[in-house]
Design a protein around this motif. Structure first.
Motif, PDB file in Angstrom:
ATOM      1  N   ARG A 262      35.757 -26.960  -6.212  1.00 35.28           N
ATOM      2  CA  ARG A 262      36.288 -27.293  -4.889  1.00 35.28           C
ATOM      3  C   ARG A 262      36.039 -26.111  -3.943  1.00 35.28           C
ATOM      4  NH1 ARG A 262      38.312 -32.095  -6.573  1.00 35.28           N
ATOM      5  NH2 ARG A 262      39.620 -32.158  -8.428  1.00 35.28           N
ATOM      6  N   VAL A 263      37.078 -25.477  -3.386  1.00 37.27           N
ATOM      7  CA  VAL A 263      36.861 -24.382  -2.437  1.00 37.27           C
ATOM      8  C   VAL A 263      36.889 -23.018  -3.124  1.00 37.27           C
ATOM      9  CG1 VAL A 263      37.843 -25.711  -0.547  1.00 37.27           C
ATOM     10  CG2 VAL A 263      39.326 -24.200  -1.872  1.00 37.27           C
ATOM     11  N   ALA A 448      39.078 -17.005 -23.186  1.00 35.37           N
ATOM     12  CA  ALA A 448      38.651 -17.407 -21.846  1.00 35.37           C
ATOM     13  C   ALA A 448      39.376 -16.643 -20.747  1.00 35.37           C
ATOM     14  CB  ALA A 448      38.863 -18.914 -21.674  1.00 35.37           C
ATOM     15  N   PRO A 449      39.285 -15.305 -20.715  1.00 33.36           N
ATOM     16  CA  PRO A 449      39.865 -14.574 -19.578  1.00 33.36           C
ATOM     17  C   PRO A 449      39.151 -14.989 -18.289  1.00 33.36           C
ATOM     18  CG  PRO A 449      38.431 -13.139 -20.873  1.00 33.36           C
ATOM     19  CD  PRO A 449      38.557 -14.422 -21.635  1.00 33.36           C
ATOM     20  N   THR A 450      39.923 -15.314 -17.267  1.00 31.44           N
ATOM     21  CA  THR A 450      39.368 -15.970 -16.077  1.00 31.44           C
ATOM     22  C   THR A 450      39.927 -15.361 -14.803  1.00 31.44           C
ATOM     23  OG1 THR A 450      39.183 -18.059 -17.313  1.00 31.44           O
ATOM     24  CG2 THR A 450      39.147 -18.209 -14.903  1.00 31.44           C
ATOM     25  N   ILE A 451      39.070 -15.208 -13.792  1.00 28.14           N
ATOM     26  CA  ILE A 451      39.491 -14.801 -12.453  1.00 28.14           C
ATOM     27  C   ILE A 451      38.980 -15.831 -11.456  1.00 28.14           C
ATOM     28  CG2 ILE A 451      39.326 -13.058 -10.630  1.00 28.14           C
ATOM     29  CD1 ILE A 451      39.038 -10.918 -12.746  1.00 28.14           C
ATOM     30  N   VAL A 452      39.853 -16.225 -10.519  1.00 26.44           N
ATOM     31  CA  VAL A 452      39.512 -17.202  -9.477  1.00 26.44           C
ATOM     32  C   VAL A 452      39.442 -16.487  -8.134  1.00 26.44           C
ATOM     33  CG1 VAL A 452      40.222 -19.318  -8.309  1.00 26.44           C
ATOM     34  CG2 VAL A 452      40.671 -19.037 -10.765  1.00 26.44           C
ATOM     35  N   TYR A 453      38.389 -16.808  -7.372  1.00 25.92           N
ATOM     36  CA  TYR A 453      38.203 -16.253  -6.028  1.00 25.92           C
ATOM     37  C   TYR A 453      38.351 -17.347  -4.982  1.00 25.92           C
ATOM     38  CZ  TYR A 453      36.279 -12.143  -8.363  1.00 25.92           C
ATOM     39  OH  TYR A 453      36.124 -11.025  -9.145  1.00 25.92           O
ATOM     40  N   ASP A 454      38.905 -16.978  -3.811  1.00 26.63           N
ATOM     41  CA  ASP A 454      39.000 -17.949  -2.733  1.00 26.63           C
ATOM     42  C   ASP A 454      37.698 -17.960  -1.932  1.00 26.63           C
ATOM     43  OD1 ASP A 454      39.073 -15.749  -1.008  1.00 26.63           O
ATOM     44  OD2 ASP A 454      41.191 -15.980  -0.494  1.00 26.63           O
ATOM     45  N   ALA A 455      37.676 -18.749  -0.870  1.00 23.37           N
ATOM     46  CA  ALA A 455      36.445 -18.927  -0.095  1.00 23.37           C
ATOM     47  C   ALA A 455      35.984 -17.640   0.574  1.00 23.37           C
ATOM     48  CB  ALA A 455      36.658 -20.015   0.953  1.00 23.37           C
ATOM     49  N   SER A 456      36.898 -16.694   0.774  1.00 23.05           N
ATOM     50  CA  SER A 456      36.532 -15.422   1.398  1.00 23.05           C
ATOM     51  C   SER A 456      36.117 -14.367   0.379  1.00 23.05           C
ATOM     52  CB  SER A 456      37.707 -14.888   2.232  1.00 23.05           C
ATOM     53  OG  SER A 456      38.779 -14.483   1.379  1.00 23.05           O
ATOM     54  N   GLY A 457      36.137 -14.725  -0.907  1.00 24.52           N
ATOM     55  CA  GLY A 457      35.734 -13.791  -1.949  1.00 24.52           C
ATOM     56  C   GLY A 457      36.843 -12.924  -2.500  1.00 24.52           C
ATOM     57  N   ARG A 458      38.108 -13.233  -2.164  1.00 22.38           N
ATOM     58  CA  ARG A 458      39.238 -12.471  -2.686  1.00 22.38           C
ATOM     59  C   ARG A 458      39.695 -13.057  -4.014  1.00 22.38           C
ATOM     60  NH1 ARG A 458      44.345 -12.461   0.836  1.00 22.38           N
ATOM     61  NH2 ARG A 458      44.082 -14.672   0.367  1.00 22.38           N
ATOM     62  N   PRO A 459      39.996 -12.217  -5.010  1.00 18.97           N
ATOM     63  CA  PRO A 459      40.619 -12.762  -6.225  1.00 18.97           C
ATOM     64  C   PRO A 459      42.027 -13.252  -5.901  1.00 18.97           C
ATOM     65  CG  PRO A 459      40.608 -10.358  -6.293  1.00 18.97           C
ATOM     66  CD  PRO A 459      39.823 -10.751  -5.076  1.00 18.97           C
ATOM     67  N   LYS A 477      43.912 -26.309 -17.916  1.00 17.44           N
ATOM     68  CA  LYS A 477      45.146 -26.947 -17.447  1.00 17.44           C
ATOM     69  C   LYS A 477      45.871 -26.093 -16.421  1.00 17.44           C
ATOM     70  CE  LYS A 477      48.720 -26.114 -19.602  1.00 17.44           C
ATOM     71  NZ  LYS A 477      49.811 -25.104 -19.552  1.00 17.44           N
ATOM     72  N   ALA A 478      45.966 -24.784 -16.689  1.00 17.45           N
ATOM     73  CA  ALA A 478      46.636 -23.881 -15.749  1.00 17.45           C
ATOM     74  C   ALA A 478      45.888 -23.818 -14.419  1.00 17.45           C
ATOM     75  CB  ALA A 478      46.758 -22.488 -16.354  1.00 17.45           C
ATOM     76  N   LEU A 479      44.560 -23.824 -14.475  1.00 16.70           N
ATOM     77  CA  LEU A 479      43.764 -23.797 -13.246  1.00 16.70           C
ATOM     78  C   LEU A 479      43.987 -25.066 -12.424  1.00 16.70           C
ATOM     79  CD1 LEU A 479      40.438 -22.341 -14.689  1.00 16.70           C
ATOM     80  CD2 LEU A 479      42.023 -21.174 -13.142  1.00 16.70           C
ATOM     81  N   ILE A 480      43.979 -26.206 -13.082  1.00 16.96           N
ATOM     82  CA  ILE A 480      44.203 -27.475 -12.377  1.00 16.96           C
ATOM     83  C   ILE A 480      45.611 -27.508 -11.789  1.00 16.96           C
ATOM     84  CG2 ILE A 480      44.452 -29.970 -12.714  1.00 16.96           C
ATOM     85  CD1 ILE A 480      42.221 -29.614 -14.935  1.00 16.96           C
ATOM     86  N   ALA A 481      46.589 -27.084 -12.588  1.00 18.17           N
ATOM     87  CA  ALA A 481      47.978 -27.126 -12.122  1.00 18.17           C
ATOM     88  C   ALA A 481      48.194 -26.196 -10.927  1.00 18.17           C
ATOM     89  CB  ALA A 481      48.918 -26.746 -13.261  1.00 18.17           C
ATOM     90  N   HIS A 482      47.553 -25.044 -10.941  1.00 18.54           N
ATOM     91  CA  HIS A 482      47.727 -24.083  -9.854  1.00 18.54           C
ATOM     92  C   HIS A 482      46.876 -24.437  -8.632  1.00 18.54           C
ATOM     93  CE1 HIS A 482      48.848 -20.297  -8.024  1.00 18.54           C
ATOM     94  NE2 HIS A 482      47.575 -19.993  -7.843  1.00 18.54           N
ATOM     95  N   LEU A 483      45.598 -24.731  -8.860  1.00 16.02           N
ATOM     96  CA  LEU A 483      44.673 -24.939  -7.740  1.00 16.02           C
ATOM     97  C   LEU A 483      44.790 -26.333  -7.127  1.00 16.02           C
ATOM     98  CD1 LEU A 483      41.493 -23.228  -9.274  1.00 16.02           C
ATOM     99  CD2 LEU A 483      43.236 -22.205  -7.784  1.00 16.02           C
ATOM    100  N   ASP A 484      44.888 -27.346  -7.965  1.00 16.12           N
ATOM    101  CA  ASP A 484      44.946 -28.728  -7.450  1.00 16.12           C
ATOM    102  C   ASP A 484      46.364 -29.154  -7.084  1.00 16.12           C
ATOM    103  OD1 ASP A 484      42.224 -29.694  -7.511  1.00 16.12           O
ATOM    104  OD2 ASP A 484      42.329 -29.606  -9.678  1.00 16.12           O
ATOM    105  N   PRO A 488      53.279 -22.839  -8.879  1.00 11.70           N
ATOM    106  CA  PRO A 488      53.300 -21.388  -9.118  1.00 11.70           C
ATOM    107  C   PRO A 488      52.802 -21.081 -10.525  1.00 11.70           C
ATOM    108  CG  PRO A 488      55.376 -22.142  -8.175  1.00 11.70           C
ATOM    109  CD  PRO A 488      54.609 -23.379  -8.547  1.00 11.70           C
ATOM    110  N   ALA A 489      52.359 -19.852 -10.724  1.00  9.19           N
ATOM    111  CA  ALA A 489      51.707 -19.489 -11.979  1.00  9.19           C
ATOM    112  C   ALA A 489      52.559 -19.811 -13.205  1.00  9.19           C
ATOM    113  CB  ALA A 489      51.339 -18.006 -11.958  1.00  9.19           C
TER     114      ALA A 489
END
Length: 561
Positions: A262-263, A448-459, A477-484, A488-489
């Motif tokens: 998505r974004v 699966a250690p993971t970092i998500v960045y927003d559209a401006s490139g910030r983690p 599941k955590a990514l979907i629950a948080h992003l979609d 809260p984490a």
């Protein structure tokens, strides 16, 4: 003019005065160790390594210096950008190891009990070489200072947690051939109970030597001799690990694996981890569905997630392995056009029922092979006041690893059973399996250690989990629950899981997922409601700054600096 001087003043201030760091792990003592390091001016990498060392002491059933791990690191830049890098500290098979390592004289695979207990399952540990690389690149404090919390815990003693007590109660029956382990975690024949104080003087002594002498003090000299004696002297050991295996071990800097969702831009660890490719495969297949509109209570949301999960895991079993030994089609597995085609197999109204591997671009012809991976492991996160992010998953594989303790006198550290993460059957349909045992090779992992960045490139979010192959699904599941769904984490981590097994889709017992059984059966799924051994940790960027979270299922804790 006032605004100009305020901005200039902010640039001159130390970064720690502008923001607070956060740490989170699966044990409060390890989290406190990470916070102490941040308060001393340490970096995110420093804090993460202090937590890894502390977990060696207080969570020996799950991880430690006798195992390995994967680290994903974001180095912040003043302009808001930064650099993403990863370090592979996965264990390696001894150079003399052969593809038939887990086959008996009759050519059949060994039982799990025969394979896991003792030196046959031990890989060359990688965590201290990973630590040396990470602190050289991103550390701010002296190496020795990172050991102080772990040494204090090992020397002064620590209270046994509920998870450690439970693991000891389950493992004690197997320790007749492992007297050093029994002496430490089942003294007088009874497994340690919750609240019992455990002291580990031998581990404290080793940590002091490594603190003074660097990682070489682990891979050479006194500890190397003790490690080889434990691994090669155990019942049923092939006796094939050598000094050259230990001194030749290197942690490897790998290219991160990233793809848009998505974004956002979601990034993780490449092979020999299957974490990023499989998580990104799940997300990529779900992108065409409006999960936000469906919401977390919709049976259809979880049905779609379950379908994407099983298709992505099928690709994992077929194509993933150590990319230093086999061709892994990483780009093809996360190719957006490929994932759209795979997503086309998913119906919102009916379970597919059969979940074959696909044909991603650049993929070699392979036959599927089932890999065994036992629930274990740990994850921890550190974000410092400068905006650097360290997210690491660490493991000794199953509970208490190989069941071997390395140490002189009372105590020591657990050696991993990581080689059981290889596929035990080396050939399938006359062709070599990608994840078969080979000398010097690193076994396939789900970490699966993971970092998500927003559209401006910030983690903006980082997450990882423990629990064998469920790790991938916990992270997705955590990514979907948080992003979609905007949870809260901590709530995202606490959402019940949908997983799968031989008997069909598994809905996590004791959570809202269990109530979906009838809905899933109407959609054509075979369904089991069952317990899943889960724990995860995360951190999220909020308007007030970074905030850590620990899975409510665990005894873990998050703390601010």
């Amino acid at each position: 003019m006032i605004r100009y001087f305020l901005a200039l003043f902010a640039l001159l201030l130390p970064a720690s005065a502008l923001a607070q760091g956060v740490v989170t792990s699966a044990d409060p003592r390890a989290t406190e160790a990470g916070r102490d390091i941040l308060r001393q001016g340490g970096s995110a990498a420093d804090a993460a390594m202090a937590m890894m060392l502390a977990l060696t002491v207080v969570e020996p059933q799950s991880s430690g210096i006798g195992g390995g791990g994967f680290l994903v690191h974001h180095s912040a830049a003043r302009n808001g950008g930064g650099k993403l890098e990863t370090i592979d500290g996965r264990e390696t098979a001894p150079r003399a190891a052969t593809p038939g390592r887990f086959l008996g004289p009759d050519g059949k695979t060994l039982s799990y009990a025969q394979a896991v207990g003792g030196g046959r399952s031990v890989g060359v540990p990688g965590n201290l070489r990973l630590m040396a690389t990470a602190t050289r690149k991103w550390g701010r404090l002296p190496w020795a200072r990172l050991f102080a919390p772990a040494i204090q815990l090992a020397e002064g003693g620590y209270a046994v947690t509920r998870p450690l007590a439970g693991a000891a109660a389950s493992g004690a029956a197997r320790w007749a051939n492992f007297p050093a382990t029994a002496a430490l975690y089942a003294p007088s024949g009874a497994p340690v109970a919750e609240g019992t104080t455990v002291r580990n003087p031998a581990l404290a002594a080793l940590l002091r030597r490594v603190a003074a002498g660097g990682a070489d003090a682990f891979y050479t000299g006194e500890n190397a001799r003790a490690l080889l004696a434990a691994a090669n002297g155990s019942v049923g050991s092939p006796r094939d690990m050598t000094v050259a295996d230990l001194t030749g071990y290197r942690a490897k800097e790998r290219a991160p694996v990233c793809a848009p969702y998505r974004v956002w831009r979601v990034c993780g660890m490449g092979p020999p981890s299957s974490g990023a490719t499989t998580v990104l495969g799940i997300l990529g297949m779900l992108e065409r569905f409006d999960l936000k509109a469906l919401g977390p209570t919709s049976p259809q949301s979880w049905h779609l997630i379950a379908e994407a999960m099983q298709l992505a895991y099928a690709d994992r079993e077929n194509y993933l392995g150590d990319a230093d030994f086999v061709r892994v089609p990483v780009a093809g597995l996360i190719d957006r056009a490929y994932l759209r085609r795979r997503s086309g197999l998913i119906s919102p109204l009916r379970a597919l029922g059969v979940y074959p591997a696909g044909n991603p671009p650049g993929a070699p012809i392979r036959t599927p092979a089932v890999q065994q991976e036992v629930a274990g492991t740990t994850h921890f996160v550190a974000v410092d006041g400068r905006g650097n992010v360290a997210t690491m998953t660490s493991t000794v594989e199953g509970p208490f690893g190989s069941q071997l303790v390395v140490g002189e006198g009372l105590g020591g550290y657990i050696l991993n059973n990581e080689l059981t993460d290889f596929t035990w059957t080396p050939e399938r349909d006359g062709a070599p399996v990608a994840n078969r045992v080979e000398g010097g090779k690193r076994p396939l992992s789900s970490m699966a250690p993971t970092i998500v960045y927003d559209a401006s490139g910030r983690p903006v979010f980082t997450v990882g989990a423990a629990g064998g192959k469920t790790i991938i699904m916990q992270v997705a599941k955590a990514l979907i629950a948080h992003l979609d769904w905007g949870l809260p984490a901590r709530e995202a981590l606490g959402e019940g899981l949908v997983y799968f097994g031989r008997d069909g889709v598994i809905l996590e017992e004791g959570t809202a997922r269990a109530a979906l059984k009838v809905d899933f059966e109407r959609l054509g799924h075979k369904v089991v409601v069952g317990r899943l051994g889960l724990k995860a940790n995360a951190a999220e960027r909020t308007p007030a700054g970074w905030r850590g979270a620990a899975d409510p299922r665990s005894v873990g804790m998050a703390l601010s600096e």
